[in-house]
Design an enzyme around this catalytic site. Structure first.
Site, PDB file in Angstrom:
ATOM      1  N   CYS A 138      47.563  65.568  33.812  1.00 44.28           N
ATOM      2  CA  CYS A 138      48.854  65.031  33.381  1.00 44.28           C
ATOM      3  C   CYS A 138      49.817  66.193  33.461  1.00 44.28           C
ATOM      4  O   CYS A 138      49.748  67.106  32.640  1.00 44.28           O
ATOM      5  CB  CYS A 138      48.820  64.472  31.961  1.00 44.28           C
ATOM      6  SG  CYS A 138      50.468  64.028  31.394  1.00 44.28           S
ATOM      7  N   CYS A 178      52.502  66.197  30.246  1.00 43.64           N
ATOM      8  CA  CYS A 178      52.037  66.540  28.894  1.00 43.64           C
ATOM      9  C   CYS A 178      50.510  66.524  28.869  1.00 43.64           C
ATOM     10  O   CYS A 178      49.887  67.434  29.394  1.00 43.64           O
ATOM     11  CB  CYS A 178      52.639  65.617  27.856  1.00 43.64           C
ATOM     12  SG  CYS A 178      52.663  63.872  28.307  1.00 43.64           S
ATOM     13  N   SER A 179      49.904  65.512  28.292  1.00 41.33           N
ATOM     14  CA  SER A 179      48.438  65.529  28.216  1.00 41.33           C
ATOM     15  C   SER A 179      47.883  64.112  28.185  1.00 41.33           C
ATOM     16  O   SER A 179      46.902  63.850  27.497  1.00 41.33           O
ATOM     17  CB  SER A 179      47.989  66.295  26.980  1.00 41.33           C
ATOM     18  OG  SER A 179      48.573  65.724  25.823  1.00 41.33           O
ATOM     19  N   CYS A 180      48.525  63.177  28.893  1.00 43.31           N
ATOM     20  CA  CYS A 180      48.044  61.796  28.901  1.00 43.31           C
ATOM     21  C   CYS A 180      46.601  61.761  29.398  1.00 43.31           C
ATOM     22  O   CYS A 180      46.259  62.405  30.388  1.00 43.31           O
ATOM     23  CB  CYS A 180      48.934  60.937  29.799  1.00 43.31           C
ATOM     24  SG  CYS A 180      50.621  60.871  29.177  1.00 43.31           S
TER      25      CYS A 180
HETATM   26 FE    FE Z   1      51.047  63.164  29.417  1.00 38.87          FE
END
Ligand code: FE
Length: 223
Positions: free
Chosen positions: A131, A134-136
């Site tokens: 991602c 961000c950190s999906c």
């Molecule tokens: Fe994300």
């Protein structure tokens, strides 16, 4: 050159000169109160305190959510999906065609993983998930994301130099294998269907699921 060969079963962690930090470096023995929590930990704690004081959240409910994702939901769910696909070709076809529906068949669709796309690793194609924003990450199928997945180094380098990143994880691909990088979003999360390990054809679904690691479903490990 530094490398971070993946630990097959657990929270394998890239480390060293590549810009990733060890996710477990503060765990276990040697934790003292002299350790200053990270900036983000302090901010989260402060936010939690304020919201609790204003009675906007219930700390007990929060603990339950954390417990659920730390201890009950994890890569074992993704492993079940992969093992089923390896042993049931009809299911595999449905999974690759419509990941969300096929995952829902097993009751493993949920928050932070409502819309799923499953991509298959083959001799010709290797898939890698990131991602960049961000950190999906697909929580219902893989649990909470590892620290390195959230690091800016992984998020940028996975796109810029995926082969180099994969090499640092111990994945050496022939030039003939195409690398496809999938950028997750809040709307769409990805699960890699790894190649079934050679010599595992005689195993049943439950036994096969034990061979499937979190990292293989992100695409940074070959089984
Ligand atoms: Fe994300």
């Amino acid at each position: 050159m530094s490398s971070f060969k993946s630990d097959a079963k657990s929270t394998s962690t890239p480390s060293g000169k590549n810009g990733f930090k060890k996710e477990n470096q503060k765990k276990g023995k040697g934790i003292f109160h002299s350790h200053v929590p990270s900036d983000i930990s302090l901010r989260v704690k402060a936010l939690e305190t304020v919201l609790t004081q204003k009675k906007l959240i219930d700390p007990e409910a929060l603990d339950k959510v954390v417990d659920r994702y730390q201890n009950q939901v994890g890569p074992q769910n993704g492993a079940k999906i992969v093992a089923k696909a390896w042993t049931d070709s009809d299911y595999k076809e449905r999974l690759l065609k419509d990941g969300s529906s096929a995952i829902a068949e097993l009751g493993l669709l949920g928050q932070q993983g409502e819309h799923m796309v499953v991509v298959e690793n083959t001799q010709q194609i290797h898939n890698l998930v990131v991602c960049t924003l961000c950190s999906c990450y697909p929580w219902p199928t893989l649990g909470l994301p590892p620290t390195w997945y959230k690091s800016s180094a992984y998020r940028s380098r996975a796109v810029i130099e995926p082969r180099k990143v994969l090499k640092e994880f111990g994945v050496n691909l022939p030039d003939s294998t195409e690398v496809r990088v999938w950028d997750s979003t809040a709307e769409m999360r990805y699960l890699v269907l790894p190649k079934q390990p050679r010599g595992s054809e005689h195993l049943d679904e439950a036994e096969l699921s034990k061979l499937v690691t979190r990292n293989s479903m992100i695409g940074v490990e070959i089984l």
